[in-house]
Design an enzyme around this catalytic site. Structure first.
Site, PDB file in Angstrom:
ATOM      1  N   LEU A 293      40.412  32.610  36.868  1.00 25.51           N
ATOM      2  CA  LEU A 293      40.570  33.947  36.189  1.00 25.51           C
ATOM      3  C   LEU A 293      41.523  35.097  37.411  1.00 25.51           C
ATOM      4  O   LEU A 293      41.084  35.123  38.472  1.00 25.51           O
ATOM      5  CB  LEU A 293      39.261  34.514  35.879  1.00 25.51           C
ATOM      6  CG  LEU A 293      38.637  33.839  35.118  1.00 25.51           C
ATOM      7  CD1 LEU A 293      37.217  34.150  34.822  1.00 25.51           C
ATOM      8  CD2 LEU A 293      39.332  33.755  33.480  1.00 25.51           C
ATOM      9  N   ASP A 294      42.361  35.603  36.724  1.00 24.06           N
ATOM     10  CA  ASP A 294      43.083  36.775  37.573  1.00 24.06           C
ATOM     11  C   ASP A 294      41.960  38.099  37.476  1.00 24.06           C
ATOM     12  O   ASP A 294      41.527  37.990  36.371  1.00 24.06           O
ATOM     13  CB  ASP A 294      44.311  37.180  36.783  1.00 24.06           C
ATOM     14  CG  ASP A 294      45.120  38.217  37.699  1.00 24.06           C
ATOM     15  OD1 ASP A 294      45.009  38.033  38.925  1.00 24.06           O
ATOM     16  OD2 ASP A 294      45.656  39.212  37.029  1.00 24.06           O
ATOM     17  N   LYS A 295      41.732  38.765  38.614  1.00 22.90           N
ATOM     18  CA  LYS A 295      40.789  39.698  38.455  1.00 22.90           C
ATOM     19  C   LYS A 295      41.191  40.860  37.841  1.00 22.90           C
ATOM     20  O   LYS A 295      40.476  41.364  37.009  1.00 22.90           O
ATOM     21  CB  LYS A 295      40.632  39.936  40.231  1.00 22.90           C
ATOM     22  CG  LYS A 295      39.513  41.345  40.275  1.00 22.90           C
ATOM     23  CD  LYS A 295      39.460  41.829  41.573  1.00 22.90           C
ATOM     24  CE  LYS A 295      40.668  42.474  42.075  1.00 22.90           C
ATOM     25  NZ  LYS A 295      40.747  43.895  41.534  1.00 22.90           N
TER      26      LYS A 295
END
Length: 777
Positions: A293-295
């Site tokens: 997951l990209d933040k």
């Protein structure tokens, strides 16, 4: 470029009339051609051969029925394919490239299909060039690999041509469009949705099962032919029967079933805000074990604000730090950090009007900094902002201990630190830090827990520093070690995968490598992203997810595109992917069990009686009615698994074989009931067996769609209607004697009650026991 106004609205209308839309019409097959294709292939040829043989033998009614059913099946197949095609078209319409064009002297967001020759267009990092053109001002590094196959980006300066479908890897420029639509260099604009149907793992598995069944069927057919010859049955009579036995083994509904199930699953996802670019994405979602997951914008709100300003040098105030940060920001850009800094500068009353910006270099993933050459109070200097770890390595006069402590403090408070510097006479001095805050979404923790409850491991992958990453991960419930990849050798990365829950300070190459290494360990991996630097990882991942604010490049390589921010859509992708998987598994079980019911039972009973218990007409009619209903499985409401799905062909076959043997025993009991208890003649016994086989197969669908008792969940409305229609049709055919020998209503009622008892009670009980034995859940 001063004096440039672009086209007027009236000029655009005229050019649209002359040149048409900036699209390339797709070549579509005519409905007639698609229909003719349905009459080709192994299944169709076998039915046609059986019809020809029946016609030669003078069995005109049998031949007519076979051809009629073949044509009707082709007609239904065309309707379903058109529905699936419309679903894909709907998805394509949801993904539009939006271009910033100069119209009537104003920069406007224009859908790419409305771009015309003569338009003036602005492109920058992350954009896809919408049509052929020439650079008027600015400098670009363009990835032309989609057109030329050349992996190295090409530099573009004023006067150089650019082409439709290429991607801006660096820089910003204004271009004038010279050709659109079919007139572009390669005759098309970029397509964000691929309508082509790939070879899917699900298709390979079901095809291998079918080949196995066909091999066994051939063995039984040979035995039946030998038996019929021993009983002196004429070859011309045995041939249509053996051909129809083979028909029962061929998956008539397989191509339509796979395409329709995946396409309709894509439509369901579209309603939830997920646009599927490739159908295999639905399959990958069902099997995904790790999601990277990209933040920013996914876990967090992506509404950046400057929360803290820390001056680090004598003589520089908070006002000075924000001033130089604002000068190194692009006023009309789309970078959220730049917007947050400029908003903070406005709040503090910072005057930018007295400073002249002579040259600006936007942020790039490689340099991790942006800078502006400015004239201020008679001095020429550079305002610089960028990643702390980048600027600190340049400034040798900085108090490193104080700097690192300030970075750590901001990170512990969940802020992303940004360093601000001033370069004069070739010497860069870091003057302060800015704390950029992007708080987690209110629903992120809940969705993270849902993802974990589904057996998928969430891993946060971010370019932010260790402390920010740790703070955000802790607040949303992501477990595991927080690992900073700064300075970590690539060969050590594989050893960190199992224990890590967060990777911080990553560069684009790290994202790609993390995905690849998880895959090398046999994991099915998902990856979210939004920028140019995410594109390689998105393309490598089994499920590449472009988030709602992603660049065109990210969208063009991802498997799915989200239209809503946050993690909710990712949960939808996983859940519905598993539902679609279950639909195809239910179809596969029904296919194997149906083969046992039809081919093996009919073959065994023919060997026993010395005469076929079902005629070719019986079998083709039943297979047509049955396949009509199995297509409705693609709409069924099934419960998703609580863990990632995995194809276990051996287990699937074992479960299906046991259930198939149970069904054969039930059918032999029905045959005994018809011949010896009800004392039916052979022709009426055939109708009795036909009706029992049909209703038993239909009730099997109700059984196998549930791992528990069949009444634990309701089938979809479409399936309910299809089942009811088929049972009514079969009842009327058996009662009225349409096509086949009629049997009295009391006999039909006995067959129906018997089928309900043995299928919905006995078979269901055996199914539950078998599923538990093989841990099928």
């Amino acid at each position: 470029m001063r004096g440039l106004t672009g086209l007027s609205s009236s000029e655009v209308e005229e050019k649209l009339r002359i040149y048409g839309f900036n699209t390339v019409p797709e070549k579509k097959e005519s409905t007639l051609k698609i229909f003719v294709k349905k009459l080709q292939g192994l299944t169709a040829y076998t039915i046609e051969a059986a019809a020809v043989i029946s016609f030669i033998l003078g069995r005109y009614i049998d031949a007519a029925i076979m051809i009629l059913l073949l044509l009707l099946n082709a007609f239904i197949g065309v309707l379903h394919e058109q529905r699936a095609g419309k679903a894909v078209e709907m998805l394509k319409s949801r993904l539009k490239i939006v271009v910033k064009a100069l119209r009537d002297g104003e920069w406007r967001d224009i859908p790419s299909e409305y771009i015309v020759p003569g338009d003036v267009v602005k492109v920058r990092l992350g954009d896809i060039i919408p049509a052929d053109g020439v650079v008027l001002e600015g400098h670009l590094l363009v990835d032309e690999s989609t057109l030329t196959g050349e992996s190295m980006p090409v530099e573009k300066n004023p006067g150089d041509p650019v082409y439709a479908g290429t991607a801006v890897a660096r820089g910003e420029a204004i271009i004038r469009i010279t050709a659109t639509g079919p007139r572009t260099r390669y005759g098309r604009t970029v397509e964000l949705v691929e309508a082509g149907k790939p070879r899917l793992l699900i298709e390979e598995i079901t095809s291998s099962i079918t080949r196995w069944l066909l091999a066994v069927d051939v063995f039984f057919v040979v035995l039946v032919v030998v038996r019929l010859l021993i009983t002196q049955t004429p070859v011309v009579d045995a041939l249509p029967f053996t051909l129809t036995l083979l028909i029962a083994s061929i998956p008539i509904a397989l191509p339509a079933m796979t395409t329709i199930t995946l396409a309709l699953g894509s439509v369901e996802l579209a309603r939830a805000g997920v646009i599927v670019r490739r159908l295999e994405a639905v399959e990958a979602a069902s099997m995904m074990e790790v999601i990277c997951l990209d933040k920013t914008g996914t876990i967090t709100e992506n509404k950046l604000v400057v929360k803290d300003i820390i001056p680090l040098r004598e003589g520089f105030t908070e006002h000075d730090v924000i001033l130089y940060a604002a000068l190194a920001s692009e006023p009309d850009g789309r970078d959220p950090i730049d917007k947050a800094i400029l908003e903070k500068a406005g709040e503090l009353g910072v005057d930018l009007g007295s400073v002249s910006v002579m040259e600006f270099k936007p942020f790039s993933p490689e340099s991790k900094r942006s800078e502006a050459l400015v004239s201020m109070g008679g001095r020429i200097l550079k305002a610089v902002k960028g990643a702390p770890q980048v600027l600190v390595d340049v400034d040798t006069t900085l108090d490193r201990e104080r700097f690192n402590e300030a970075v750590r403090t901001l990170g512990d408070r969940g802020m992303r630190p940004l360093a601000v510097g001033v370069e004069e006479n070739g010497s860069l001095r870091v003057i302060g830090l800015i704390g950029i805050y992007d708080k987690p979404r209110e629903d992120s923790q809940r969705f993270i827990e849902e993802i974990k409850s589904m057996g998928v491991k969430p891993v946060m992958v971010t370019g932010d520093n260790y402390y920010v990453a740790k703070s955000i991960a802790r607040s949303v419930g992501i477990e595991g070690r927080v690992v900073s990849l700064k300075g970590v050798p690539r060969e050590e990365l594989a050893d960190l995968l199992d224990s890590a829950g967060v990777f911080a300070e990553v560069v684009p190459e790290d994202k790609y490598e993390i995905v690849r290494l998880y895959q090398s360990k046999g994991k099915v991996v998902g990856m979210t992203g939004d920028g140019v630097n995410d594109a390689p990882a998105l393309k490598q991942a089994d499920l590449g997810v472009a988030v709602s604010n992603a660049t065109d490049i990210a969208k063009s390589v991802a498997s799915v595109v989200l239209t809503k921010p946050g993690l909710g859509n990712i949960v939808d992708v996983i859940r519905l992917g598993r539902v679609v998987y279950r639909r195809i598994v239910v179809w596969a079980i029904n296919k194997i069990v149906k083969t046992f019911q039809v081919v093996y039972f009919v073959s065994a009973s023919t060997l026993l009686l010395g005469a076929p218990i079902l005629t070719p007409t019986h079998m083709i009619l039943m297979l047509f009615l049955y396949d009509f209903v199995t297509l409705s499985i693609s709409t069924d409401r099934l419960r998703p698994s609580s863990k990632p799905e995995k194809w276990n062909v051996r287990r699937l076959v074992k479960v299906s074989v046991i259930l198939g043997l149970v069904k054969i025993a039930e059918l032999f009991l029905a045959l005994y009931l018809g011949l010896h208890v009800l004392s039916l003649q052979l022709e009426q016994a055939r109708t009795f067996v036909f009706y029992t086989l049909l209703t038993s197969g239909l009730f099997n669908i109700l059984n196998f769609r549930e791992t528990g008792w069949f009444w634990h969940s309701k089938p979809s409305k479409v399936m309910t209607i299809a089942l009811t229609t088929d049972i009514l049709a079969g009842t009327i055919i058996a009662w009225k004697g349409w096509i086949i020998q009629p049997i009295p209503p009391p006999v039909i009622l006995i067959a129906f009650v018997y089928t309900v008892a043995v299928t919905l009670i006995l078979t269901d009980a055996v199914k539950i026991a078998v599923f538990k034995l093989f841990k099928y859940s």
